[in-house]
Enzyme design. Structure first.
Site, PDB file in Angstrom:
ATOM      1  CG  ASN A   1      -5.724  -7.953  -6.108  1.00 18.61           C
ATOM      2  OD1 ASN A   1      -5.522  -7.203  -7.067  1.00 18.61           O
ATOM      3  ND2 ASN A   1      -6.707  -7.752  -5.245  1.00 18.61           N
TER       4      ASN A   1
ATOM      5  CB  CYS B   1     -19.304  -9.414   2.001  1.00 20.89           C
ATOM      6  SG  CYS B   1     -18.929 -10.648   0.755  1.00 20.89           S
TER       7      CYS B   1
ATOM      8  CB  SER C   1       3.796  -6.524  -0.542  1.00 15.86           C
ATOM      9  OG  SER C   1       3.402  -6.705   0.797  1.00 15.86           O
TER      10      SER C   1
ATOM     11  CB  THR D   1      -0.946  -0.016   1.225  1.00 17.01           C
ATOM     12  OG1 THR D   1      -1.734  -1.207   1.164  1.00 17.01           O
ATOM     13  CG2 THR D   1      -1.850   1.201   1.239  1.00 17.01           C
TER      14      THR D   1
ATOM     15  CD  GLN E   1      -1.554 -10.968  -4.655  1.00 20.78           C
ATOM     16  OE1 GLN E   1      -1.075 -12.109  -4.618  1.00 20.78           O
ATOM     17  NE2 GLN E   1      -2.172 -10.446  -3.609  1.00 20.78           N
TER      18      GLN E   1
ATOM     19  CB  THR F   1      14.676   4.499  12.023  1.00 25.99           C
ATOM     20  OG1 THR F   1      15.209   5.747  12.456  1.00 25.99           O
ATOM     21  CG2 THR F   1      15.619   3.373  12.417  1.00 25.99           C
TER      22      THR F   1
END
Ligand code: PLP
Length: 384
Positions: free
Chosen positions: A148, A322, A196, A70, A176, A234
């Site tokens: 994804n 949902c 990621s 993100t 992904q 850091t």
């Protein structure tokens, strides 16, 4: 529990856990400190930088460590956009992008940028020819490497070639794809590439943005010179050490794991078809990640089927959003033109390092019963 939700997060590899524990124990200095302990911490980060760069064929000095996908998408899109403002204040992204890229686009619009959407085909990918239809003021275009939800692999190299020919820079969310398919950053030729750690056997909260070939870039976090002045703060040393080792292990195992997962995916798809003959597999005609199957089970709402599988010991993701008792079709499936009634009945099965043929057979054996249970809960195709 049978865990078929590896695209959401895949377990940390035991070797990674051990390396992180050792880093927490013995590398407690600040990597920016000049004394010997600081230098040891710095060396661990630089080793990880080389490991992450090697996974995608990039150069270590292109890697900027961030807190995950993100942040990488925000830093890539907005950091590029700030530097590209003289070129024009227009951003384009594909209709298939992750929420993180949508979020970065929202922020750009808040800053006065215009945004365009590049459509998807019914098979779930972006046609490179669509780049030619973008207005010439577009400065930056964002197209992910693998989706994804469906696993469909995007023709990023062809898209980048057309975008570059029109003077546009390219941001690519490879979150992904990394660790699941081979990535050659030079061949892909995106200017900004995002990874990621927790999607490839590393910890949550670590990731990388690669700013390639000195592409224009302005940092989001400023005021200190970390990461070559590209990301103040850091560094998350244990997370970065874990990320580096996970990247090295993913690269080592990539080919064997890809072949193994492809066989498991075929077994799962055959099992789905046998158990639920009217199931529809999304994006199946396109090249896809070896681990991902997104299927709709007509008449069985995503959330109901997810819970029916959960009750039977199987963890998957809903292929529809949902919230508070209602289901909305996924924007990705909508962009592919999947009818609403079918889209609200989608599930994502994503396999990983721990998945076995025996697990696939168990899921195939209980699927028909779970679908029957879910169908009993809602009128066919009901969105509520
Ligand atoms: N981009 C894609 C394609 C993803 O699938 C995800 C996570 O689901 C992200 C970005 C966000 O990554 P992170 O969870 O590291 O913030």
């Amino acid at each position: 529990m049978i865990y078929f939700d590896h695209n959401a997060s895949t377990p940390v590899r035991p070797e990674v856990r051990e390396a992180m524990r050792a880093a927490l124990e013995s590398l407690s200095a600040n990597p920016s400190s000049l004394h010997r302990d600081g230098q040891a911490a710095r060396a661990a980060i630089e080793r990880a930088r080389a490991q992450v760069a090697a996974l995608v064929g990039g150069a270590p000095n292109e890697v900027v460590f961030v807190s995950g996908g993100t942040e990488g998408d925000h830093a890539g899109v907005i950091g590029a956009a700030l530097a590209l403002e003289p070129r024009g204040r227009t951003f384009a992204r594909s209709a298939l992008e992750h929420h993180a890229v949508h979020g970065a686009g929202d922020l750009l619009r808040r800053l006065g940028w215009a945004e365009h959407e590049v459509p998807a085909t019914a098979d779930g990918y972006v046609d490179p020819a669509a780049i030619n239809d973008l207005p010439r003021e577009v400065a930056l275009v964002s197209v992910m490497l693998a989706n994804n939800e469906t696993g469909v692999i995007q023709p990023v190299a062809a898209i980048a070639a057309r975008a570059h020919a029109r003077g546009m820079r390219v941001h690519c969310d490879a979150v992904q794809a990394a660790g699941k398919i081979a990535i050659d950053a030079a061949a892909l030729d995106a200017d900004y590439l995002v990874l990621s750690a927790h999607k490839l056997g590393g910890p949550k909260g670590a990731g990388a943005l690669l700013v390639r070939n000195r592409a224009p870039y302005e940092p989001l976090f400023r005021g200190s010179g970390h990461e070559g002045g590209r990301r103040g703060g850091t560094e998350n040393l244990p997370g970065i050490v874990g990320f580096g080792l996970a990247a090295e292990l993913a690269a080592r195992d990539l080919e064997a794991e890809r072949a193994r997962l492809l066989a498991l995916r075929a077994r799962l798809e055959a099992g789905i078809r046998a158990a639920v003959p009217d199931a529809v597999i999304h994006g199946e005609r396109a090249p896809r990640l070896p681990n991902t199957v997104n299927a709709s089970f007509p008449g069985a709402r995503s959330d109901h089927l997810l819970m029916a599988l959960d009750a039977r010991g199987v963890a998957v993701s809903a292929g529809a959003a949902c919230a508070s008792g209602a289901v909305e079709p996924s924007p990705v499936l909508s962009a592919m033109g999947v009818p609403r009634d079918l889209a609200v009945c989608a599930l994502r099965f994503s396999l990983g390092r721990t998945s076995t043929a025996d697990e696939i057979d168990q899921v195939a054996a209980l699927l028909a019963d779970a679908v029957r249970a879910a169908r009993g809960l809602a009128p066919a195709g009901s969105g509520r």
